[in-house]
Scaffold this active site. Structure first.
Site, PDB file in Angstrom:
ATOM      1  N   LYS A 143      -4.409   5.798  -0.427  1.00 35.58           N
ATOM      2  CA  LYS A 143      -3.413   5.136  -1.269  1.00 35.58           C
ATOM      3  C   LYS A 143      -3.798   3.688  -1.564  1.00 35.58           C
ATOM      4  O   LYS A 143      -3.669   3.217  -2.702  1.00 35.58           O
ATOM      5  CB  LYS A 143      -2.024   5.198  -0.603  1.00 35.58           C
ATOM      6  CG  LYS A 143      -1.449   6.623  -0.568  1.00 35.58           C
ATOM      7  CD  LYS A 143      -0.240   6.763   0.356  1.00 35.58           C
ATOM      8  CE  LYS A 143       0.280   8.205   0.367  1.00 35.58           C
ATOM      9  NZ  LYS A 143       1.387   8.414   1.343  1.00 35.58           N
ATOM     10  N   GLN A 189       4.414   4.997   6.317  1.00 34.01           N
ATOM     11  CA  GLN A 189       3.753   6.313   6.270  1.00 34.01           C
ATOM     12  C   GLN A 189       4.377   7.229   7.320  1.00 34.01           C
ATOM     13  O   GLN A 189       4.414   6.904   8.506  1.00 34.01           O
ATOM     14  CB  GLN A 189       2.242   6.152   6.504  1.00 34.01           C
ATOM     15  CG  GLN A 189       1.464   7.462   6.475  1.00 34.01           C
ATOM     16  CD  GLN A 189       1.474   8.137   5.094  1.00 34.01           C
ATOM     17  OE1 GLN A 189       1.308   7.481   4.069  1.00 34.01           O
ATOM     18  NE2 GLN A 189       1.698   9.440   5.070  1.00 34.01           N
ATOM     19  N   ASP A 193       8.580   5.162  -1.840  1.00 29.30           N
ATOM     20  CA  ASP A 193       8.606   6.630  -1.920  1.00 29.30           C
ATOM     21  C   ASP A 193       9.886   7.183  -2.539  1.00 29.30           C
ATOM     22  O   ASP A 193      10.018   8.400  -2.688  1.00 29.30           O
ATOM     23  CB  ASP A 193       8.450   7.225  -0.507  1.00 29.30           C
ATOM     24  CG  ASP A 193       6.982   7.425  -0.144  1.00 29.30           C
ATOM     25  OD1 ASP A 193       6.148   7.545  -1.063  1.00 29.30           O
ATOM     26  OD2 ASP A 193       6.679   7.470   1.065  1.00 29.30           O
TER      27      ASP A 193
END
Lengths: 296, 296
Positions: B53, B97, B120
């Site tokens: 990412k 994460q 997210d």
């Protein structure tokens, strides 16, 4: 055999009696559950709805107070009132009665609510928790009422195919989420239909349970319902009735002939309507309980 | 005619190029979009995902920094880091994460994010806005990626019947909401199926588009797919493969034979996966744009 009518008024009364017991327990524990209602302007329907809701509060042992602002109130004034009520420990739930006048952005007012005091379950935090499958916060009243009608008539949606017609933020969308949840009142396979569905009947005809919340009379007819299906009609529509003094009558989204094929049907009045008020009371005592337990 | 394979890697590259142009415009306007990634512990997969990412960020002109905490970090320590990053103007988006170690409640960490910096789209405020049909905030990456795959292969879901298999908070539930939205990428009739659906094939066989996100190999087979349907496979499952050095291989939720009947299918790798990373970058530049325009 014609469909059995779902007695929403009786089921709502049952829930209100449960709420009254919980309110008594809360008062016993030192917390009187409180609801603040906000009316902006003189909309007759809003005044009548709120008076129905505060009367139901009084009967259930919930303290309530109605705050009225003039129709000319600015958005800042409405939000200032919301903030004042957010900080007022007498109230565990706040209900800004919709619609608000055009100069006031309804979403901005809802967003200003303390999510813990959101009586209608429409604050994004509460809708988001619903989407995460968390049911301890406020749940939108009408969808929650529909689920209780199903459960309390022995029509548990678990394992059934439910077709929801309508994708409003108030009803269709949160209802689809509630029904597909892995929880009591959920576990249904859910299809959401709406104005962009090319052949609505193709979907409704396959459903074990149809919930119509399209806001249009005649959306669901007999030919569109599988024999033995359950029909929950959330619609309230005015149609011309020259023979009546008012000149109109209220009908749902489903035509009356669905009763010839369905197993259970909500009537046009006394079906979903009373449940919406009952679930508002449920949200209020839930909020008071959370406050008592320091989960507010 | 066998199904065409959906080239998720190529479509993701296209989106990343669009993101790079937007990032350049933002830098021109004085704002370098920034992403903060948080890794707790030494989970190899997490480290590898985050490095993928941040590499994608660098290529798109997005500043990023990775913050690592030991596997023994407490929930309070993780939340303290989140709060520090919430207040750090270099970062417009923060990515904790997942998974986090067992002593850290993932939902509590997500809830601690400034919703405006939620990379997210999993904060309740953002999920709630999604349920309200508002698309200007962060949208969960995988569902958003699925919608873009459909749109960019000429398979606009509008007017189609989409069956979503799986009701996770990360994929199935927000995807059903996105697809039924009255907006670009929406307007589909959507059925949500899951482990409590008695006869899955009965539903999938009627779908124009099937999205499988069940997390179980073999969930969707050829017999369950209507000829000409589009199949999007979100699943990533390990199955034993004694002939491989690793001892396993990765397969999706759909069996390979669906390619004999479907019109379009995502491959096991290079399908949905690369889109999830691309949509994270989209959320990051959207957040930077909102910050620049004072809508943060």
């Amino acid at each position: 055999m014609p469909a059995k009518l779902i007695d929403g008024a009786a089921i709502a009364a049952e829930i209100r009696a449960e709420v009254a017991r919980e309110a008594a327990a809360l008062r016993e524990a030192g917390v009187t559950p409180g609801l603040a209602a906000i009316i902006v302007g003189d909309n007759a329907a809003s005044i009548s709805y709120v008076s129905m809701k505060t009367k139901a509060c009084a009967e259930a042992g919930i303290f309530s107070e109605t705050f009225r602002l003039p129709a000319t109130a600015t958005q800042d004034e409405v939000i200032a009132l919301v903030r004042q009520l957010n900080a007022d420990p007498r109230f565990h739930a706040i209900l800004p009665q919709l619609p608000l006048p055009p100069q006031v952005n309804e979403l901005a007012v809802i967003d200003a609510l303390d999510p813990a005091k959101d009586a209608d379950g429409l604050h994004p935090v509460n809708l988001g928790k619903l989407l995460r499958g968390e049911l301890d916060g406020a749940i939108p009243c009408t969808p929650h009422g529909v689920v209780e009608l199903l459960l309390r008539t022995g029509n548990d949606p678990a394992g059934k195919h439910v077709v929801v017609v309508g994708r409003s933020t108030l009803v269709g969308r949160p209802l689809a989420v509630l029904l597909s949840n892995k929880a009591r009142g959920g576990n249904a396979t859910v299809t959401i239909c709406h104005t962009a569905t090319p052949d609505l009947a193709e979907h409704t005809r396959r459903a074990d349970i149809v919930v119509v919340a399209a806001g249009r009379a005649g959306t669901l007819t007999k030919e569109m319902v599988k024999p033995g299906a359950v029909v929950i009609d959330v619609g309230v529509n005015r149609v011309d009735a020259p023979d009546r003094p008012s000149g109109y009558r209220l009908v749902g989204d489903a035509t009356l002939d669905v009763r010839e094929v369905a197993s259970w049907v909500t009537p046009y009045t006394g079906g979903v309507g009373p449940m919406t008020v009952a679930m508002l009371l449920v949200n209020t005592v839930k909020a008071a309980r959370r406050a008592l337990e320091g989960r507010g």
